[in-house]
Scaffold this active site. Structure first.
Site, PDB file in Angstrom:
ATOM      1  N   LYS A 149     -50.268  -4.197  23.540  1.00 41.06           N
ATOM      2  CA  LYS A 149     -50.435  -3.898  24.962  1.00 41.06           C
ATOM      3  C   LYS A 149     -51.803  -3.316  25.305  1.00 41.06           C
ATOM      4  O   LYS A 149     -52.025  -2.873  26.436  1.00 41.06           O
ATOM      5  CB  LYS A 149     -49.344  -2.916  25.415  1.00 41.06           C
ATOM      6  CG  LYS A 149     -47.924  -3.450  25.287  1.00 41.06           C
ATOM      7  CD  LYS A 149     -47.667  -4.576  26.266  1.00 41.06           C
ATOM      8  CE  LYS A 149     -46.220  -5.018  26.250  1.00 41.06           C
ATOM      9  NZ  LYS A 149     -45.939  -6.040  27.265  1.00 41.06           N
ATOM     10  N   CYS A 198     -57.235 -11.178  31.980  1.00 45.58           N
ATOM     11  CA  CYS A 198     -55.815 -11.461  31.767  1.00 45.58           C
ATOM     12  C   CYS A 198     -55.341 -10.715  30.529  1.00 45.58           C
ATOM     13  O   CYS A 198     -55.998 -10.707  29.491  1.00 45.58           O
ATOM     14  CB  CYS A 198     -55.606 -12.965  31.581  1.00 45.58           C
ATOM     15  SG  CYS A 198     -53.976 -13.412  30.945  1.00 45.58           S
ATOM     16  N   GLN A 221     -53.561 -33.920  36.158  1.00 42.49           N
ATOM     17  CA  GLN A 221     -52.762 -34.099  34.949  1.00 42.49           C
ATOM     18  C   GLN A 221     -51.540 -34.932  35.330  1.00 42.49           C
ATOM     19  O   GLN A 221     -50.765 -34.541  36.198  1.00 42.49           O
ATOM     20  CB  GLN A 221     -52.303 -32.753  34.383  1.00 42.49           C
ATOM     21  CG  GLN A 221     -51.527 -32.876  33.081  1.00 42.49           C
ATOM     22  CD  GLN A 221     -50.941 -31.558  32.614  1.00 42.49           C
ATOM     23  OE1 GLN A 221     -50.018 -31.046  33.247  1.00 42.49           O
ATOM     24  NE2 GLN A 221     -51.467 -31.012  31.537  1.00 42.49           N
ATOM     25  N   TYR A 242     -43.147 -33.387  26.332  1.00 47.55           N
ATOM     26  CA  TYR A 242     -42.802 -34.231  27.467  1.00 47.55           C
ATOM     27  C   TYR A 242     -42.763 -35.692  27.018  1.00 47.55           C
ATOM     28  O   TYR A 242     -42.982 -36.007  25.849  1.00 47.55           O
ATOM     29  CB  TYR A 242     -43.779 -33.998  28.617  1.00 47.55           C
ATOM     30  CG  TYR A 242     -43.721 -32.595  29.169  1.00 47.55           C
ATOM     31  CD1 TYR A 242     -42.528 -32.076  29.665  1.00 47.55           C
ATOM     32  CD2 TYR A 242     -44.839 -31.776  29.179  1.00 47.55           C
ATOM     33  CE1 TYR A 242     -42.452 -30.782  30.170  1.00 47.55           C
ATOM     34  CE2 TYR A 242     -44.781 -30.468  29.673  1.00 47.55           C
ATOM     35  CZ  TYR A 242     -43.579 -29.989  30.164  1.00 47.55           C
ATOM     36  OH  TYR A 242     -43.508 -28.701  30.653  1.00 47.55           O
ATOM     37  N   ALA A 257     -51.348   1.222  41.751  1.00 48.05           N
ATOM     38  CA  ALA A 257     -51.127   0.971  43.175  1.00 48.05           C
ATOM     39  C   ALA A 257     -52.144   1.715  44.033  1.00 48.05           C
ATOM     40  O   ALA A 257     -52.741   1.144  44.955  1.00 48.05           O
ATOM     41  CB  ALA A 257     -49.707   1.376  43.566  1.00 48.05           C
ATOM     42  N   CYS A 279     -49.814 -13.527  39.716  1.00 53.48           N
ATOM     43  CA  CYS A 279     -50.518 -12.857  38.629  1.00 53.48           C
ATOM     44  C   CYS A 279     -50.378 -11.361  38.846  1.00 53.48           C
ATOM     45  O   CYS A 279     -50.623 -10.865  39.953  1.00 53.48           O
ATOM     46  CB  CYS A 279     -51.989 -13.248  38.586  1.00 53.48           C
ATOM     47  SG  CYS A 279     -52.940 -12.330  37.336  1.00 53.48           S
ATOM     48  N   GLU A 331     -56.616  12.633  42.234  1.00 54.73           N
ATOM     49  CA  GLU A 331     -55.826  12.337  41.032  1.00 54.73           C
ATOM     50  C   GLU A 331     -55.607  13.628  40.258  1.00 54.73           C
ATOM     51  O   GLU A 331     -56.565  14.301  39.866  1.00 54.73           O
ATOM     52  CB  GLU A 331     -56.538  11.304  40.159  1.00 54.73           C
ATOM     53  CG  GLU A 331     -55.951  11.088  38.787  1.00 54.73           C
ATOM     54  CD  GLU A 331     -54.467  10.780  38.800  1.00 54.73           C
ATOM     55  OE1 GLU A 331     -53.723  11.491  38.098  1.00 54.73           O
ATOM     56  OE2 GLU A 331     -54.057   9.844  39.517  1.00 54.73           O
ATOM     57  N   GLY A 387     -56.717 -20.925  31.346  1.00 55.36           N
ATOM     58  CA  GLY A 387     -55.786 -21.040  32.459  1.00 55.36           C
ATOM     59  C   GLY A 387     -55.432 -19.717  33.085  1.00 55.36           C
ATOM     60  O   GLY A 387     -55.776 -19.425  34.234  1.00 55.36           O
ATOM     61  N   ARG A 388     -54.710 -18.889  32.338  1.00 52.38           N
ATOM     62  CA  ARG A 388     -54.265 -17.622  32.921  1.00 52.38           C
ATOM     63  C   ARG A 388     -55.435 -16.687  33.197  1.00 52.38           C
ATOM     64  O   ARG A 388     -55.356 -15.839  34.085  1.00 52.38           O
ATOM     65  CB  ARG A 388     -53.226 -16.981  32.004  1.00 52.38           C
ATOM     66  CG  ARG A 388     -51.879 -17.696  32.069  1.00 52.38           C
ATOM     67  CD  ARG A 388     -50.897 -17.172  31.059  1.00 52.38           C
ATOM     68  NE  ARG A 388     -51.337 -17.451  29.700  1.00 52.38           N
ATOM     69  CZ  ARG A 388     -50.890 -16.806  28.626  1.00 52.38           C
ATOM     70  NH1 ARG A 388     -50.016 -15.825  28.765  1.00 52.38           N
ATOM     71  NH2 ARG A 388     -51.300 -17.127  27.428  1.00 52.38           N
TER      72      ARG A 388
END
Length: 643
Positions: A429, A342, A103, A173, A392, A361, A411, A318-319
């Site tokens: 969310k 994502c 690009q 741009y 985690a 990410c 757990e 993209g993401r």
């Protein structure tokens, strides 16, 4: 796989054949050298996507001139010395099976003088409303010279092995600035009517074609609408598309917005999936070359639906490629359940960049660190117990199992996710849950034993004698030392979001950070009368900017009352709250419920009980230090690499 019969089909952009219709969008990762040459990180980052099955990778903003950089560590093709390092990039991407476009762009007025070392350039001396700097108005001769620089950069891209270039004519741009009456007020041959405003991009296309020949693909990125006062709309863009096709582009990518409407071009989870596809369809109706779409396409089924409906010829994701660089490979081999989806959180991909760091990410700790975070089998296979199945702990378990260790999770609840499960409850969310499901799926496939409704104790550790223990017990809400918090109508945000308590009516939320803000939005969206009380100067300081904008808008629509620079002194038995603001004590309320969201504290009960035992102990996530999901998942991953 028949489910993705359109995505799996090859497509031609000019003479370049692309093996499928999965395309990686250009995204700033800010990880090249300051001189525009490619680093090993930059190369490995793109190579990983090529290995993951993407048909085409379009790299981030290659500046055609040093004055066009918008970040310090962008790639560049403004001189021949930059070619060799980028040749290494294209060679490795091609060896992995993908095509790659550079690009090429110039930031125009949407940059800062400290980055480029000079006054910013633009068609007209009108500051960008976001960046504020007064631009140098380019002379006609400077515009002519810039066209040559675009052509020269494209030729260098060809010499560096790129299969084509994408001219960045979107997002405000320099190229887009010339095309738009919003930013171009010139009266020479490059301004005024549409034909003159389009002369700059059209001449760039012709210059590239002349220098690079017919076998080099030219793609063009355009904003369907700028969404600004006096900016371009879809009808303008359809006219531009016709002119660009006549000039010789091979394909057109349809995006949206400029810096002033940045929240649209990098849409958070608020925005709908594939929400720009209708714009692509509009433009596709007036030209005959391939038209591609972009914008919150994070699932191959969504992409397939867009293609089958005829709205676009291919999808930029993209993401989605940050979260899972192997999405195409997984989708086309029938392993959709293994795709990391994502969730549009923006914590790593934009917040890190805006803070001057390389991109990351939240859900994929390997992003831009593919080499140094590679999973290598352990020399000695160990038995590892993990206390806690939050993000985690689960991430650590996945990596440990992938390395060959024998892993068991304890757990105390009946499900994985920990506090991250609460984070999925507020509006916009919900996709957080998809990651928790992904972790559970991987753990099951790897044979990790998960013992639910069971808290790991020091007695069990002493009895079983595992080789190591990972403490991922997370955190618990902190109760502030405020008189009156013992009242039964005072509850924590966590208890509320977990469904332990139902709160209706007039509600105060003490704490306007990430948790408090999201909780307040959840309550307001259910028709409650909500007041936020925050000690700091502003609320939502931890929230990524694009997401923050929508939350503030929601607060306004739902009449949420906000008090900043305000200290809570006491909560009275009748539900009134005594606050101190601007040196004055004031009574608010009375409230039916008061929700506290003023921070978390680590849960370290197991740590204390293990003192004195001869066993390797590792702390991850909130059990080490409360933070966000990015911190927790990264910590679990990196810690597991060291065991």
């Amino acid at each position: 796989m028949t489910g993705f019969k359109m995505l799996s089909q090859p497509i031609h952009f000019g003479s370049v054949k692309i093996k499928n219709r999965f395309i990686v969008s250009p995204m700033v990762m800010n990880c090249c050298n300051e001189d525009g040459t490619a680093t090993e990180r930059f190369i490995a980052y793109h190579e990983e996507k090529a290995k993951g099955g993407w048909g085409l990778i379009v790299t981030e903003d290659y500046a055609v001139d040093p004055s066009g950089r918008t970040y310090q560590y962008l790639p560049g093709l403004w001189c021949d010395e930059q070619i060799p390092s980028h040749r290494t990039l294209t060679d490795r991407v091609h060896a992995a099976g993908a095509k790659i476009f550079a690009q090429i762009f110039h930031g125009g007025r949407q940059t800062e003088e400290w980055i480029i070392g000079q006054q910013v350039w633009a068609p007209s001396p009108i500051p960008c409303p976001v960046k504020k700097a007064l631009p140098h108005e380019m002379t006609t001769e400077e515009v002519d010279a810039m066209i040559e620089k675009f052509g020269d950069a494209a030729l260098r891209a060809k010499k560096a092995g790129f299969d084509g270039v994408q001219i960045h004519g979107a997002h405000g741009y320099l190229v887009g600035e010339f095309a738009s009456p919003y930013s171009n007020k010139r009266v020479d041959k490059y301004g005024g009517n549409l034909m003159n405003r389009m002369r700059f991009p059209v001449e760039i296309v012709k210059n590239i074609r002349k220098k690079c020949g017919p076998d080099f693909s030219i793609d063009y990125k355009i904003s369907a609408e700028e969404r600004t006062q006096g900016g371009t709309n879809i009808e303008d863009t359809k006219a531009m598309a016709i002119m660009l096709e006549e000039a010789g582009i091979d394909s057109l990518n349809v995006s949206i917005a400029v810096y002033e409407t940045w929240y649209m071009q990098v849409p958070p989870s608020v925005m709908g999936h594939g929400w720009l596809a209708d714009y692509a369809q509009e433009i596709k109706s007036v030209i005959n070359i391939p038209v591609t779409t972009v914008g919150r396409i994070n699932d191959p089924y969504v992409a397939e639906g867009i293609l089958r409906s005829g709205k676009a010829d291919a999808c930029y994701m993209g993401r989605a490629s940050l979260a899972d660089p192997h999405m195409p490979e997984k989708a086309l081999s029938g392993h959709v359940e293994d795709i990391i989806t994502c969730m549009g959180c923006l914590q790593g991909c934009t917040s890190k960049i805006d803070s001057g760091f390389s991109g990351q990410c939240t859900l994929n700790p390997r992003t831009v660190r593919e080499r140094e975070t590679k999973i290598i089998p352990a020399d000695i296979k160990k038995t590892i117990y993990i206390a806690g199945g939050g993000p985690a702990g689960a991430e650590a378990a996945i990596v440990l199992a992938q390395r060959g260790h024998r892993v068991k999770i304890f757990e105390k609840r009946d499900r994985l996710g920990g506090m991250y499960g609460c984070a999925a409850i507020p509006p916009w969310k919900g996709e957080i849950s998809a990651f928790i499901v992904w972790q559970r799926t991987q753990l099951e496939k790897l044979g990790v034993e998960i013992i639910y409704d069971t808290e790991l104790t020091s007695e069990q550790i002493e009895r079983d004698k595992p080789d190591g223990v990972v403490i991922a017990t997370g955190s618990r809400p902190w109760v502030p030392p405020i008189l009156g918090t013992e009242n039964e109508f005072v509850i924590s945000a966590v208890d509320l979001l977990e469904g332990k308590i139902k709160a209706d009516g007039k509600i105060a939320v003490i704490g306007g950070g990430l948790v408090g803000g999201e909780t307040a939005n959840y309550l307001a969206s259910h028709g409650n009368q909500v007041t936020i009380i925050e000690m700091l100067d502003e609320i939502l300081q931890e929230e990524p900017g694009n997401m923050k904008r929508f939350l503030l808008q929601s607060f306004k629509e739902n009449n949420v009352e906000i008090h900043t620079k305000t200290e809570v002194k006491s909560i009275e038995e009748d539900g009134t709250i005594k606050i101190e603001k601007d040196g004055l004590e004031i009574l608010l309320g009375a409230f039916d419920f008061v929700v506290t969201a003023v921070g978390m504290r680590p849960v370290r009960k197991l740590k204390e009980s293990l003192e004195g035992q001869d066993i390797a102990v590792f702390y991850v996530g909130d059990a080490k230090k409360p933070g966000n999901a990015l911190d927790a998942i990264e910590d679990g991953y990196l810690t597991a690499l060291q065991i």
